[in-house]
Design a protein around this motif. Structure first.
Motif, PDB file in Angstrom:
ATOM      1  N   LEU A   1       0.832  -1.196   0.000  1.00 36.91           N
ATOM      2  CA  LEU A   1       0.000   0.000   0.000  1.00 36.91           C
ATOM      3  C   LEU A   1       0.870   1.251   0.000  1.00 36.91           C
ATOM      4  O   LEU A   1       2.077   1.180   0.208  1.00 36.91           O
ATOM      5  N   ILE A   2       0.230   2.397  -0.186  1.00 39.27           N
ATOM      6  CA  ILE A   2       0.889   3.689  -0.064  1.00 39.27           C
ATOM      7  C   ILE A   2       0.257   4.402   1.127  1.00 39.27           C
ATOM      8  O   ILE A   2      -0.969   4.575   1.189  1.00 39.27           O
ATOM      9  N   ALA A   3       1.083   4.797   2.090  1.00 40.51           N
ATOM     10  CA  ALA A   3       0.620   5.519   3.274  1.00 40.51           C
ATOM     11  C   ALA A   3       0.795   7.019   3.032  1.00 40.51           C
ATOM     12  O   ALA A   3       1.793   7.445   2.461  1.00 40.51           O
ATOM     13  N   VAL A   4      -0.197   7.800   3.485  1.00 45.33           N
ATOM     14  CA  VAL A   4      -0.167   9.258   3.323  1.00 45.33           C
ATOM     15  C   VAL A   4      -0.493   9.884   4.672  1.00 45.33           C
ATOM     16  O   VAL A   4      -1.398   9.435   5.376  1.00 45.33           O
ATOM     17  N   ARG A   5       0.266  10.931   5.030  1.00 46.71           N
ATOM     18  CA  ARG A   5      -0.018  11.656   6.273  1.00 46.71           C
ATOM     19  C   ARG A   5       0.304  13.138   6.081  1.00 46.71           C
ATOM     20  O   ARG A   5       1.005  13.529   5.159  1.00 46.71           O
ATOM     21  N   ASN A   6      -0.182  13.953   6.994  1.00 43.53           N
ATOM     22  CA  ASN A   6       0.065  15.397   6.987  1.00 43.53           C
ATOM     23  C   ASN A   6       1.382  15.659   7.717  1.00 43.53           C
ATOM     24  O   ASN A   6       1.542  15.252   8.867  1.00 43.53           O
ATOM     25  N   SER A   7       2.303  16.340   7.070  1.00 43.86           N
ATOM     26  CA  SER A   7       3.620  16.579   7.678  1.00 43.86           C
ATOM     27  C   SER A   7       3.534  17.453   8.931  1.00 43.86           C
ATOM     28  O   SER A   7       4.401  17.384   9.783  1.00 43.86           O
ATOM     29  N   ARG A   8       2.497  18.286   9.046  1.00 44.47           N
ATOM     30  CA  ARG A   8       2.352  19.132  10.238  1.00 44.47           C
ATOM     31  C   ARG A   8       1.833  18.352  11.442  1.00 44.47           C
ATOM     32  O   ARG A   8       1.880  18.837  12.560  1.00 44.47           O
ATOM     33  N   ASN A   9       1.328  17.148  11.186  1.00 48.09           N
ATOM     34  CA  ASN A   9       0.788  16.313  12.263  1.00 48.09           C
ATOM     35  C   ASN A   9       1.223  14.860  12.028  1.00 48.09           C
ATOM     36  O   ASN A   9       0.388  13.990  11.754  1.00 48.09           O
ATOM     37  N   PRO A  10       2.520  14.576  12.150  1.00 44.86           N
ATOM     38  CA  PRO A  10       3.010  13.241  11.827  1.00 44.86           C
ATOM     39  C   PRO A  10       2.466  12.130  12.723  1.00 44.86           C
ATOM     40  O   PRO A  10       2.507  10.967  12.348  1.00 44.86           O
ATOM     41  N   GLU A  11       1.950  12.462  13.868  1.00 44.78           N
ATOM     42  CA  GLU A  11       1.356  11.458  14.751  1.00 44.78           C
ATOM     43  C   GLU A  11      -0.142  11.311  14.510  1.00 44.78           C
ATOM     44  O   GLU A  11      -0.806  10.503  15.156  1.00 44.78           O
ATOM     45  N   GLY A  12      -0.681  12.092  13.577  1.00 39.72           N
ATOM     46  CA  GLY A  12      -2.104  12.032  13.251  1.00 39.72           C
ATOM     47  C   GLY A  12      -2.438  10.845  12.367  1.00 39.72           C
ATOM     48  O   GLY A  12      -1.649   9.912  12.191  1.00 39.72           O
ATOM     49  N   GLU A  13      -3.610  10.902  11.798  1.00 38.78           N
ATOM     50  CA  GLU A  13      -4.120   9.801  10.984  1.00 38.78           C
ATOM     51  C   GLU A  13      -3.232   9.515   9.775  1.00 38.78           C
ATOM     52  O   GLU A  13      -2.720  10.426   9.139  1.00 38.78           O
ATOM     53  N   VAL A  14      -3.067   8.252   9.484  1.00 39.49           N
ATOM     54  CA  VAL A  14      -2.391   7.784   8.275  1.00 39.49           C
ATOM     55  C   VAL A  14      -3.465   7.159   7.398  1.00 39.49           C
ATOM     56  O   VAL A  14      -4.239   6.322   7.852  1.00 39.49           O
ATOM     57  N   ILE A  15      -3.532   7.607   6.155  1.00 37.97           N
ATOM     58  CA  ILE A  15      -4.492   7.057   5.203  1.00 37.97           C
ATOM     59  C   ILE A  15      -3.745   6.118   4.269  1.00 37.97           C
ATOM     60  O   ILE A  15      -2.674   6.467   3.762  1.00 37.97           O
ATOM     61  N   LEU A  16      -4.300   4.944   4.065  1.00 42.79           N
ATOM     62  CA  LEU A  16      -3.667   3.935   3.208  1.00 42.79           C
ATOM     63  C   LEU A  16      -4.431   3.804   1.900  1.00 42.79           C
ATOM     64  O   LEU A  16      -5.664   3.728   1.894  1.00 42.79           O
ATOM     65  N   TYR A  17      -3.680   3.786   0.807  1.00 41.08           N
ATOM     66  CA  TYR A  17      -4.250   3.621  -0.525  1.00 41.08           C
ATOM     67  C   TYR A  17      -3.600   2.422  -1.196  1.00 41.08           C
ATOM     68  O   TYR A  17      -2.422   2.144  -0.977  1.00 41.08           O
ATOM     69  N   THR A  18      -4.364   1.761  -2.062  1.00 43.32           N
ATOM     70  CA  THR A  18      -3.759   0.710  -2.868  1.00 43.32           C
ATOM     71  C   THR A  18      -2.881   1.377  -3.920  1.00 43.32           C
ATOM     72  O   THR A  18      -3.037   2.571  -4.225  1.00 43.32           O
ATOM     73  N   LYS A  19      -1.963   0.625  -4.486  1.00 46.81           N
ATOM     74  CA  LYS A  19      -1.107   1.190  -5.526  1.00 46.81           C
ATOM     75  C   LYS A  19      -1.918   1.653  -6.742  1.00 46.81           C
ATOM     76  O   LYS A  19      -1.652   2.740  -7.266  1.00 46.81           O
ATOM     77  N   PRO A  20      -2.947   0.923  -7.196  1.00 43.93           N
ATOM     78  CA  PRO A  20      -3.756   1.434  -8.303  1.00 43.93           C
ATOM     79  C   PRO A  20      -4.501   2.737  -7.962  1.00 43.93           C
ATOM     80  O   PRO A  20      -4.625   3.618  -8.807  1.00 43.93           O
ATOM     81  N   GLU A  21      -4.985   2.866  -6.727  1.00 47.92           N
ATOM     82  CA  GLU A  21      -5.649   4.110  -6.320  1.00 47.92           C
ATOM     83  C   GLU A  21      -4.672   5.277  -6.361  1.00 47.92           C
ATOM     84  O   GLU A  21      -4.993   6.354  -6.874  1.00 47.92           O
ATOM     85  N   PHE A  22      -3.484   5.074  -5.817  1.00 44.06           N
ATOM     86  CA  PHE A  22      -2.489   6.144  -5.781  1.00 44.06           C
ATOM     87  C   PHE A  22      -2.014   6.471  -7.192  1.00 44.06           C
ATOM     88  O   PHE A  22      -1.818   7.637  -7.531  1.00 44.06           O
TER      89      PHE A  22
END
Length: 71
Positions: free
Chosen positions: A33-54
């Motif tokens: 998967l590809i994980a995405v997060r907000n750099s201003r809140n690195p301990e916040g939510e991580v959203i996961l996407y499949t490679k085709p979605e990304f």
């Protein structure tokens, strides 16, 4: 429904070189998967996407399909 557990601290987070002042998203490979997060809140939510979605998102971004959001 089962939830995938990932160790956010073990991921190799990356940001775009064009980012300024830490106001950006960070991405990392997380298993298949590809994980995405907000750099201003690195301990916040991580959203996961499949490679085709990304890949679909990147394709749209490269084609300028989201440029109007910056206006």
């Amino acid at each position: 429904m089962s939830f995938l557990k990932i160790d956010r601290n073990a991921l190799a987070w990356r940001i775009a070189t064009r980012s300024a002042g830490g106001n950006c998203v960070q991405v990392a490979a997380a298993n298949n998967l590809i994980a995405v997060r907000n750099s201003r809140n690195p301990e916040g939510e991580v959203i996961l996407y499949t490679k085709p979605e990304f890949a679909a998102f990147l394709d749209g971004a490269k084609k300028g399909e989201f440029d109007d959001l910056l206006e």
